[in-house]
Design a protein around this motif. Structure first.
Motif, PDB file in Angstrom:
ATOM      1  N   PHE A 232      -4.407 -10.164   8.216  1.00 52.32           N
ATOM      2  CA  PHE A 232      -3.917  -9.781   6.890  1.00 52.32           C
ATOM      3  C   PHE A 232      -4.792  -8.680   6.294  1.00 52.32           C
ATOM      4  CE2 PHE A 232      -4.513 -10.311   2.278  1.00 52.32           C
ATOM      5  CZ  PHE A 232      -3.290  -9.800   1.867  1.00 52.32           C
ATOM      6  N   LEU A 233      -6.103  -8.847   6.350  1.00 52.48           N
ATOM      7  CA  LEU A 233      -7.003  -7.849   5.766  1.00 52.48           C
ATOM      8  C   LEU A 233      -6.870  -6.491   6.453  1.00 52.48           C
ATOM      9  CD1 LEU A 233     -10.163 -10.057   5.134  1.00 52.48           C
ATOM     10  CD2 LEU A 233      -8.526  -9.188   3.441  1.00 52.48           C
ATOM     11  N   ILE A 234      -6.680  -6.486   7.765  1.00 46.89           N
ATOM     12  CA  ILE A 234      -6.480  -5.226   8.499  1.00 46.89           C
ATOM     13  C   ILE A 234      -5.208  -4.539   8.015  1.00 46.89           C
ATOM     14  CG2 ILE A 234      -5.898  -4.261  10.772  1.00 46.89           C
ATOM     15  CD1 ILE A 234      -7.863  -6.452  11.924  1.00 46.89           C
ATOM     16  N   HIS A 235      -4.110  -5.305   7.940  1.00 46.80           N
ATOM     17  CA  HIS A 235      -2.838  -4.720   7.492  1.00 46.80           C
ATOM     18  C   HIS A 235      -2.906  -4.326   6.022  1.00 46.80           C
ATOM     19  CE1 HIS A 235      -0.518  -5.221  11.155  1.00 46.80           C
ATOM     20  NE2 HIS A 235      -1.078  -6.417  11.289  1.00 46.80           N
ATOM     21  N   LYS A 236      -3.569  -5.133   5.217  1.00 46.44           N
ATOM     22  CA  LYS A 236      -3.704  -4.807   3.787  1.00 46.44           C
ATOM     23  C   LYS A 236      -4.407  -3.461   3.625  1.00 46.44           C
ATOM     24  CE  LYS A 236      -5.470  -6.446  -0.618  1.00 46.44           C
ATOM     25  NZ  LYS A 236      -6.124  -7.514  -1.367  1.00 46.44           N
ATOM     26  N   ASN A 237      -5.461  -3.241   4.397  1.00 48.29           N
ATOM     27  CA  ASN A 237      -6.181  -1.959   4.321  1.00 48.29           C
ATOM     28  C   ASN A 237      -5.294  -0.786   4.724  1.00 48.29           C
ATOM     29  OD1 ASN A 237      -8.548  -3.112   3.356  1.00 48.29           O
ATOM     30  ND2 ASN A 237      -9.407  -3.392   5.396  1.00 48.29           N
ATOM     31  N   LYS A 238      -4.512  -0.967   5.792  1.00 46.94           N
ATOM     32  CA  LYS A 238      -3.601   0.101   6.240  1.00 46.94           C
ATOM     33  C   LYS A 238      -2.558   0.411   5.160  1.00 46.94           C
ATOM     34  CE  LYS A 238      -3.636  -0.916  11.206  1.00 46.94           C
ATOM     35  NZ  LYS A 238      -2.791  -1.357  12.326  1.00 46.94           N
ATOM     36  N   ILE A 239      -2.001  -0.633   4.585  1.00 42.41           N
ATOM     37  CA  ILE A 239      -0.960  -0.459   3.566  1.00 42.41           C
ATOM     38  C   ILE A 239      -1.554   0.163   2.305  1.00 42.41           C
ATOM     39  CG2 ILE A 239       0.693  -1.663   2.077  1.00 42.41           C
ATOM     40  CD1 ILE A 239       0.947  -3.754   4.428  1.00 42.41           C
ATOM     41  N   THR A 240      -2.744  -0.283   1.920  1.00 43.99           N
ATOM     42  CA  THR A 240      -3.396   0.236   0.720  1.00 43.99           C
ATOM     43  C   THR A 240      -3.673   1.729   0.840  1.00 43.99           C
ATOM     44  OG1 THR A 240      -4.370  -1.913   0.227  1.00 43.99           O
ATOM     45  CG2 THR A 240      -5.426  -0.010  -0.782  1.00 43.99           C
ATOM     46  N   GLU A 241      -3.996   2.197   2.051  1.00 43.26           N
ATOM     47  CA  GLU A 241      -4.215   3.635   2.246  1.00 43.26           C
ATOM     48  C   GLU A 241      -2.966   4.432   1.898  1.00 43.26           C
ATOM     49  OE1 GLU A 241      -5.878   4.874   5.995  1.00 43.26           O
ATOM     50  OE2 GLU A 241      -7.304   3.205   5.976  1.00 43.26           O
ATOM     51  N   LEU A 242      -1.796   3.892   2.238  1.00 42.71           N
ATOM     52  CA  LEU A 242      -0.533   4.589   1.966  1.00 42.71           C
ATOM     53  C   LEU A 242       0.014   4.307   0.566  1.00 42.71           C
ATOM     54  CD1 LEU A 242       1.333   4.017   5.360  1.00 42.71           C
ATOM     55  CD2 LEU A 242       0.113   6.060   4.602  1.00 42.71           C
ATOM     56  N   LEU A 243      -0.224   3.087   0.083  1.00 43.39           N
ATOM     57  CA  LEU A 243       0.330   2.647  -1.208  1.00 43.39           C
ATOM     58  C   LEU A 243      -0.777   2.025  -2.057  1.00 43.39           C
ATOM     59  CD1 LEU A 243       3.524   0.917   0.236  1.00 43.39           C
ATOM     60  CD2 LEU A 243       3.487   3.035  -1.112  1.00 43.39           C
ATOM     61  N   PRO A 244      -1.674   2.850  -2.598  1.00 46.33           N
ATOM     62  CA  PRO A 244      -2.827   2.298  -3.313  1.00 46.33           C
ATOM     63  C   PRO A 244      -2.474   1.472  -4.547  1.00 46.33           C
ATOM     64  CG  PRO A 244      -2.768   4.703  -3.480  1.00 46.33           C
ATOM     65  CD  PRO A 244      -1.700   4.308  -2.515  1.00 46.33           C
TER      66      PRO A 244
ATOM     67  N   ALA B   4       7.865   3.815  -0.932  1.00 46.58           N
ATOM     68  CA  ALA B   4       7.235   2.734  -0.170  1.00 46.58           C
ATOM     69  C   ALA B   4       8.022   2.451   1.110  1.00 46.58           C
ATOM     70  CB  ALA B   4       7.125   1.479  -1.032  1.00 46.58           C
ATOM     71  N   ILE B   5       9.335   2.525   1.058  1.00 45.35           N
ATOM     72  CA  ILE B   5      10.160   2.338   2.263  1.00 45.35           C
ATOM     73  C   ILE B   5       9.782   3.389   3.305  1.00 45.35           C
ATOM     74  CG2 ILE B   5      12.492   2.465   3.242  1.00 45.35           C
ATOM     75  CD1 ILE B   5      13.516   1.380   0.524  1.00 45.35           C
ATOM     76  N   GLU B   6       9.713   4.629   2.866  1.00 48.37           N
ATOM     77  CA  GLU B   6       9.347   5.725   3.777  1.00 48.37           C
ATOM     78  C   GLU B   6       7.969   5.495   4.402  1.00 48.37           C
ATOM     79  OE1 GLU B   6       9.436   9.803   2.365  1.00 48.37           O
ATOM     80  OE2 GLU B   6      11.020   9.209   0.946  1.00 48.37           O
ATOM     81  N   LEU B   7       7.003   5.160   3.571  1.00 52.75           N
ATOM     82  CA  LEU B   7       5.631   5.030   4.054  1.00 52.75           C
ATOM     83  C   LEU B   7       5.444   3.798   4.939  1.00 52.75           C
ATOM     84  CD1 LEU B   7       3.764   6.133   0.818  1.00 52.75           C
ATOM     85  CD2 LEU B   7       4.050   7.440   2.937  1.00 52.75           C
ATOM     86  N   LEU B   8       6.053   2.689   4.581  1.00 54.60           N
ATOM     87  CA  LEU B   8       5.931   1.502   5.438  1.00 54.60           C
ATOM     88  C   LEU B   8       6.636   1.711   6.776  1.00 54.60           C
ATOM     89  CD1 LEU B   8       6.278  -1.420   2.873  1.00 54.60           C
ATOM     90  CD2 LEU B   8       4.233  -0.718   4.129  1.00 54.60           C
ATOM     91  N   SER B   9       7.644   2.563   6.797  1.00 52.64           N
ATOM     92  CA  SER B   9       8.349   2.875   8.049  1.00 52.64           C
ATOM     93  C   SER B   9       7.451   3.617   9.041  1.00 52.64           C
ATOM     94  CB  SER B   9       9.606   3.706   7.768  1.00 52.64           C
ATOM     95  OG  SER B   9      10.522   2.959   7.011  1.00 52.64           O
ATOM     96  N   ILE B  10       6.399   4.218   8.536  1.00 52.54           N
ATOM     97  CA  ILE B  10       5.423   4.873   9.408  1.00 52.54           C
ATOM     98  C   ILE B  10       4.619   3.810  10.169  1.00 52.54           C
ATOM     99  CG2 ILE B  10       3.301   6.271   9.445  1.00 52.54           C
ATOM    100  CD1 ILE B  10       4.449   7.694   6.902  1.00 52.54           C
ATOM    101  N   LEU B  11       4.291   2.728   9.476  1.00 51.45           N
ATOM    102  CA  LEU B  11       3.450   1.679  10.063  1.00 51.45           C
ATOM    103  C   LEU B  11       4.234   0.643  10.852  1.00 51.45           C
ATOM    104  CD1 LEU B  11       1.060   0.864   7.065  1.00 51.45           C
ATOM    105  CD2 LEU B  11       0.532   2.213   9.104  1.00 51.45           C
ATOM    106  N   TYR B  12       5.455   0.324  10.376  1.00 49.79           N
ATOM    107  CA  TYR B  12       6.185  -0.821  10.917  1.00 49.79           C
ATOM    108  C   TYR B  12       7.645  -0.475  11.189  1.00 49.79           C
ATOM    109  CZ  TYR B  12       2.127  -2.896   8.625  1.00 49.79           C
ATOM    110  OH  TYR B  12       0.849  -3.176   8.214  1.00 49.79           O
ATOM    111  N   GLU B  13       8.220  -1.270  12.060  1.00 49.31           N
ATOM    112  CA  GLU B  13       9.644  -1.150  12.375  1.00 49.31           C
ATOM    113  C   GLU B  13      10.464  -1.773  11.238  1.00 49.31           C
ATOM    114  OE1 GLU B  13      12.739  -3.022  15.672  1.00 49.31           O
ATOM    115  OE2 GLU B  13      10.580  -3.210  15.995  1.00 49.31           O
ATOM    116  N   ARG B  14      11.533  -1.108  10.863  1.00 47.97           N
ATOM    117  CA  ARG B  14      12.426  -1.693   9.858  1.00 47.97           C
ATOM    118  C   ARG B  14      13.135  -2.884  10.481  1.00 47.97           C
ATOM    119  NH1 ARG B  14      14.899   3.050   6.063  1.00 47.97           N
ATOM    120  NH2 ARG B  14      13.113   4.436   6.193  1.00 47.97           N
ATOM    121  N   ASN B  15      13.215  -3.962   9.730  1.00 51.76           N
ATOM    122  CA  ASN B  15      13.901  -5.160  10.210  1.00 51.76           C
ATOM    123  C   ASN B  15      15.355  -5.084   9.764  1.00 51.76           C
ATOM    124  OD1 ASN B  15      14.836  -7.648  10.928  1.00 51.76           O
ATOM    125  ND2 ASN B  15      13.136  -8.792  10.063  1.00 51.76           N
TER     126      ASN B  15
END
Length: 167
Positions: free
Chosen positions: A20-32, A67-78
């Motif tokens: 969780f902390l690893i993913h939180k850090n990645k997400i925070t970089e894109l969506l502070p 946020a949709i655009e930026l999370l799509s960089i990190l993860y696959e859309r479900n």
């Protein structure tokens, strides 16, 4: 038919927290400005879990499209999940722990994942009922489990404890 299997979260809790902390850090970089929450059973110590990690990313309505655009960089859309103007789901099945990310607009109709966690953490009777439901569906159909889980959470939303978070 996909079957569901569960484990005691003791085996996964530390790994889930680290992931969780690893993913939180990645997400925070894109969506502070996002509120990033560890949700799901792996966020509840000693509960029964499928061994996956669920994260809720809460953003303002103005941030949602970006946020949709930026999370799509990190993860696959479900694409199997619901899509609305206030909710999108993402996943990463290749992650150490399979990952689900729920993007919600704050105070929207789908902004409830963190509330479920809080109610379950604070109420042993609901936690036990949810764990018992999971045990009942061990090695059974994933679809049947999801149906039963949806009913459980619909009922949980009607409890005074859940409604306290609506205020």
């Amino acid at each position: 038919m996909e079957k569901v299997n569960f484990f005691n979260s003791e085996l996964f809790h530390k790994n889930a927290e680290k992931a969780f902390l690893i993913h939180k850090n990645k997400i925070t970089e894109l969506l502070p400005a996002a509120d990033i929450q560890h949700v799901g059973s792996s966020a509840i110590p000693n509960s029964v879990t499928k061994g996956d990690l669920d994260i809720q990313v809460r953003v303002s309505a103005e941030q949602f499209s970006k946020a949709i655009e930026l999370l799509s960089i990190l993860y696959e859309r479900n694409d199997e999940s619901v899509k609305t103007d206030t909710f999108r789901a993402f996943k990463d099945d290749t992650s150490n722990l399979p990952l689900g990310v729920q993007l919600t607009v704050i105070d929207s109709e789908f902004d409830f994942f963190w509330k479920f966690r809080e109610v379950l953490l604070a109420n042993k009777k609901y936690r036990d009922a949810y764990d018992n439901l999971k045990k009942e569906y061990e090695a059974k159909s994933m679809d049947a489990y999801r149906e039963a889980k949806d009913i459980f959470f619909q009922r949980l939303m009607e409890t005074p404890e859940f409604k306290d978070y609506e205020k």
